[in-house]
Design an enzyme around this catalytic site. Structure first.
Site, mmCIF file in Angstrom:
data_model
loop_
_atom_site.group_PDB
_atom_site.id
_atom_site.type_symbol
_atom_site.label_atom_id
_atom_site.label_comp_id
_atom_site.label_asym_id
_atom_site.label_seq_id
_atom_site.Cartn_x
_atom_site.Cartn_y
_atom_site.Cartn_z
ATOM 1 N N HIS A 159 0.703 -1.132 -0.137
ATOM 2 C CA HIS A 159 0.132 -0.247 0.027
ATOM 3 C C HIS A 159 0.947 0.979 0.469
ATOM 4 C CE1 HIS A 159 -3.538 -2.326 0.535
ATOM 5 N NE2 HIS A 159 -2.961 -2.906 1.916
ATOM 6 N N ASP A 195 -2.549 -10.578 -3.049
ATOM 7 C CA ASP A 195 -2.962 -9.733 -1.203
ATOM 8 C C ASP A 195 -4.798 -10.047 -1.441
ATOM 9 O OD1 ASP A 195 -1.940 -8.594 1.460
ATOM 10 O OD2 ASP A 195 -3.346 -7.753 0.508
ATOM 11 N N HIS A 197 -6.030 -7.213 -1.123
ATOM 12 C CA HIS A 197 -6.501 -5.838 -0.542
ATOM 13 C C HIS A 197 -5.288 -5.292 -2.220
ATOM 14 C CE1 HIS A 197 -6.455 -6.219 3.433
ATOM 15 N NE2 HIS A 197 -7.738 -5.443 3.564
ATOM 16 N N ASP A 284 -4.962 -13.063 3.073
ATOM 17 C CA ASP A 284 -5.581 -12.279 3.432
ATOM 18 C C ASP A 284 -7.357 -13.128 2.679
ATOM 19 O OD1 ASP A 284 -4.620 -10.330 2.086
ATOM 20 O OD2 ASP A 284 -5.229 -9.245 3.143
HETATM 21 C C1 SP5 Z 1 -1.260 -5.345 4.035
HETATM 22 C C2 SP5 Z 1 -2.898 -5.428 3.791
HETATM 23 O O1 SP5 Z 1 -3.142 -6.409 4.065
HETATM 24 N N1 SP5 Z 1 -2.788 -3.925 4.471
HETATM 25 C C3 SP5 Z 1 -4.438 -3.997 4.891
HETATM 26 C C4 SP5 Z 1 -4.972 -2.725 5.324
HETATM 27 C C5 SP5 Z 1 -6.453 -2.838 5.995
HETATM 28 N N2 SP5 Z 1 -6.318 -1.790 7.128
HETATM 29 C C6 SP5 Z 1 -8.044 -1.574 6.433
HETATM 30 C C7 SP5 Z 1 -8.766 -2.147 6.843
HETATM 31 C C8 SP5 Z 1 -10.178 -1.493 6.398
HETATM 32 C C9 SP5 Z 1 -11.778 -3.101 6.679
HETATM 33 N N3 SP5 Z 1 -12.412 -2.403 6.590
HETATM 34 C C10 SP5 Z 1 -13.285 -4.360 7.103
HETATM 35 C C11 SP5 Z 1 -14.310 -4.466 6.455
HETATM 36 C C12 SP5 Z 1 -14.891 -5.655 6.696
HETATM 37 N N4 SP5 Z 1 -16.162 -6.242 5.289
HETATM 38 ZN ZN ZN Z 2 -4.358 -7.080 2.580
#
Ligand code: SP5
Ligand code: ZN
Length: 339
Positions: A159, A195, A197, A284
């Site tokens: 990120h 990943d 995300h 994840d």
């Molecule tokens: C490296 C990595 O995996 N970073 C991820 C960062 C996520 N941080 C914010 C997470 C917000 C998640 N919201 C929850 C939604 C559940 N459906």
């Molecule tokens: Zn992630």
């Protein structure tokens, strides 16, 4: 497969993050690494410490002012007499100026951060630097003739942009590894980000370049973090046009759809003519992950590893996310051993 890891990762322990309107214990914890190390040991995969790289090595990917900010941020926070969590509360969104970097630590933090879920603590800089050095070392080993290496990076990196941090990431380990491979003779390098995300930082860093392909499979930004990048119509710009490829998938996606998408992504990497591959490996995507919504089971991670290996490319695997701590070791090492 050579495994690179630094125990300095433990110097970063964020404590709490802002999540759904509450300060909650960080999902990104030092314990994640302990579980991976245990699984590596069970698989008889020895771990080596990274080499030292000077902070200048970071400037091939990151802005100098940003690196300077990360290095000094916590000291400035303390010097300003702050107590409490070092989390930003104001950001230069539309209509606000970005051509001035505020001198005060709160403004400066908001300028460089893009979320309020990525705390900086006293040891964050040292941990982030050690994590970057693991990725750089893993890439250097490939340049020296190894076929594959795994950088057990923590904190994660995908990120982090050229001058932004967020999403638990400070320095972009995968981008640094890709750049190291480029600098050491691989003409075309692909970064495949699996990943959950979107790897917004990696995409941004290589967006205008045709020598590094960025391909990502992730939860759709329509509902999933990081929300503001990772749609299918982002395909690169200028010389980089056509060298970014995004595969956003709906929350709830299971292995069958995931596998078909991964096959397409691997096809893109092969067609690009990549000479080396960097994998941003987040687990994840696991069905038990507390902040994500894909439905990959334990048994699917070895299948993923085998599909990556079928490219037959020199490969650096870089650890990103994965927050079901007790299963993270088995899932990661499932990918590595199948690979
Ligand atoms: C490296 C990595 O995996 N970073 C991820 C960062 C996520 N941080 C914010 C997470 C917000 C998640 N919201 C929850 C939604 C559940 N459906
Ligand atoms: Zn992630």
């Amino acid at each position: 497969m050579r495994v690179i890891h630094s125990d300095r990762h433990a110097l970063h322990d964020g404590g709490f993050e802002l999540h759904r309107g509450e300060l909650v214990p960080c999902y990104e914890t030092p314990a994640r690494v302990a579980y991976i190390l245990r699984a590596l040991e069970r698989a008889a995969m020895p771990v080596e410490a990274p080499r030292e790289f000077s902070p200048e090595a970071l400037l091939r990917v990151h802005d100098a002012g940003f690196v300077e900010f990360l290095r000094n941020a916590h000291a400035q926070w303390r010097a300003a007499g702050r107590s409490g969590r070092m989390l930003p509360s104001g950001f230069p969104a539309r209509g606000l100026r970005r051509d001035r970097i505020p001198a005060g630590i709160n403004g400066m933090m908001g300028y460089y951060a893009f979320d309020a879920g990525t705390p900086i603590v006293e040891g964050t800089w040292q941990a982030a630097l050690s994590s970057a050095q693991s990725a750089l070392t893993a890439a250097a080993l490939i340049a020296e003739g190894e076929r594959s290496s795994y950088a057990l990076c923590r904190p994660p990196g995908h990120h982090a942009g050229g001058s932004t941090y967020g999403g638990y990431c400070f320095l972009n380990n995968a981008a640094l590894a890709a750049q190291e491979l480029r600098d050491r003779g691989f003409a075309r390098v692909a970064v495949l980000d699996v990943d959950y995300h979107h790897g917004n930082g990696t995409q941004e860093i290589f967006y205008a370049r045709d020598d590094v392909l960025f391909v990502s499979i992730h939860g759709t930004p329509d509902t999933e973090y990081p929300y503001f990048l990772g749609y299918a119509d982002e395909r690169g710009i200028d010389a980089g046009e056509g060298f970014t490829r995004n595969f956003p998938l709906a929350a709830g996606t299971g292995w069958e759809d995931y596998r078909a998408t991964l096959a397409q992504a691997l096809d893109d990497v092969a067609k690009f003519g990549a000479e080396a591959l960097v994998v941003s490996l987040g687990v994840d995507t696991f069905e038990g992950d507390p902040i994500s919504s894909f439905k990959l089971g334990k048994r699917h991670f070895p299948l993923l590893g085998a599909m990556l290996a079928a490219l037959r490319l020199p490969t650096v695997i870089v650890q990103e996310g994965g927050y079901a701590a007790e299963e993270i070791g088995e899932n990661v090492v499932g990918v590595l051993t199948a690979f």
